[in-house]
Design a protein around this motif. Sequence first.
Motif, short mmCIF file in Angstrom:
data_model
loop_
_atom_site.label_atom_id
_atom_site.label_comp_id
_atom_site.label_asym_id
_atom_site.label_seq_id
_atom_site.Cartn_x
_atom_site.Cartn_y
_atom_site.Cartn_z
N THR A 1 -39.09 -12.63 -44.16
CA THR A 1 -37.90 -13.60 -43.44
C THR A 1 -38.16 -15.10 -43.51
O THR A 1 -37.45 -15.47 -44.33
N ALA A 2 -39.49 -15.57 -43.52
CA ALA A 2 -39.89 -16.92 -43.54
C ALA A 2 -39.82 -17.12 -45.26
O ALA A 2 -39.18 -18.23 -45.74
N ARG B 1 -36.06 -17.50 -46.27
CA ARG B 1 -35.57 -18.77 -46.06
C ARG B 1 -36.15 -19.85 -46.91
O ARG B 1 -35.39 -20.89 -47.25
N LYS B 2 -37.34 -19.85 -47.38
CA LYS B 2 -37.72 -20.79 -48.11
C LYS B 2 -37.39 -20.74 -49.42
O LYS B 2 -36.86 -21.76 -50.12
N ASN C 1 -34.32 -19.90 -50.34
CA ASN C 1 -32.98 -20.26 -50.00
C ASN C 1 -32.90 -21.95 -50.08
O ASN C 1 -32.13 -22.74 -50.66
N ARG C 2 -33.88 -22.43 -49.34
CA ARG C 2 -33.96 -23.93 -49.11
C ARG C 2 -34.34 -24.76 -50.41
O ARG C 2 -33.94 -25.61 -50.91
N THR D 1 -24.89 -20.60 -48.80
CA THR D 1 -26.37 -20.54 -48.53
C THR D 1 -26.25 -19.07 -49.03
O THR D 1 -25.56 -18.04 -49.32
N GLU D 2 -27.50 -18.48 -49.38
CA GLU D 2 -28.07 -17.22 -49.59
C GLU D 2 -27.19 -16.30 -50.66
O GLU D 2 -27.07 -17.21 -51.63
N TYR E 1 -31.24 -10.50 -50.32
CA TYR E 1 -30.70 -11.02 -48.95
C TYR E 1 -30.00 -9.93 -48.19
O TYR E 1 -29.85 -10.00 -47.10
N ARG F 1 -33.56 -9.62 -46.48
CA ARG F 1 -33.48 -10.59 -45.57
C ARG F 1 -32.69 -10.24 -44.21
O ARG F 1 -33.19 -10.44 -43.22
N SER G 1 -33.76 -9.88 -40.11
CA SER G 1 -33.32 -10.85 -39.47
C SER G 1 -32.75 -10.75 -38.40
O SER G 1 -32.65 -11.20 -37.39
#
Length: 244
Positions: A135-136, A139-140, A142-143, A155-156, A202, A206, A210
Amino acid sequence: MSIDVDWARGELARFLELTELYRPPDPPGMTVWTTRKSNRGSQEDIVASAHVVEQILDRVLPDWRTEVPGNGRINRWSQHREAAQRADVALQRDAEIQERLGDTAPRLNAGSLHPWVWSAAGPLWRGGHFREAVTAAARKVNRQTQDKVGRRDATETALFQSVFSKDGPKPGQPRLRLMPDDGSDTFRSVQRGAAAFAEGCYAGIRNPNSHEDGLPELPEHEALEQLAAFSVLARWVDTATLTT
């Protein structure tokens, strides 16, 4: 990137030498009855060596922090010492063992994953939190994609559908091109595939990791496969050409 085996073994040997336990000699003219032992090296030298050795261990034995036993009551460095000894054997004999046992299939090393993925996943992974590590990493990625295209309004899945769209860029909607837009079927296929792959990462990986409560911990090999999927996506984003 392959490991410099001779260098790595030298660093492990130096650490093992520094952390060797011995009974200090009695002061001149005195006899001290004690079984307490000390490391041969100073703590300053050991800590400096450990900084390098831990990174070698993370490459050679990624799960050493959770799978290699240690007894801090005996000595602070007992776990490091056993892991270093195992890693030294692995560096010496892994190729031989695989040849003798017939296991010559290539192995995926987490350290070779895209840096966005492993930098986010590594700390959680080393603690045995495999699902959270995936999950981390998601997110990374995506950022980092948001940063590359300069967007925070998507996002995503929605973000990747936009950036990998076959359509030309629009104000506030830049695109990422994995190959030049030459109008060919190949270009359209590549962009469509990237968008679909990102959605699968995702929606299929993901989101369940999550949002589903009470899921059992992921088996390590499955989590590594999932990290590899996000590594592919990260590398595509990282190397894609930004078109505005």
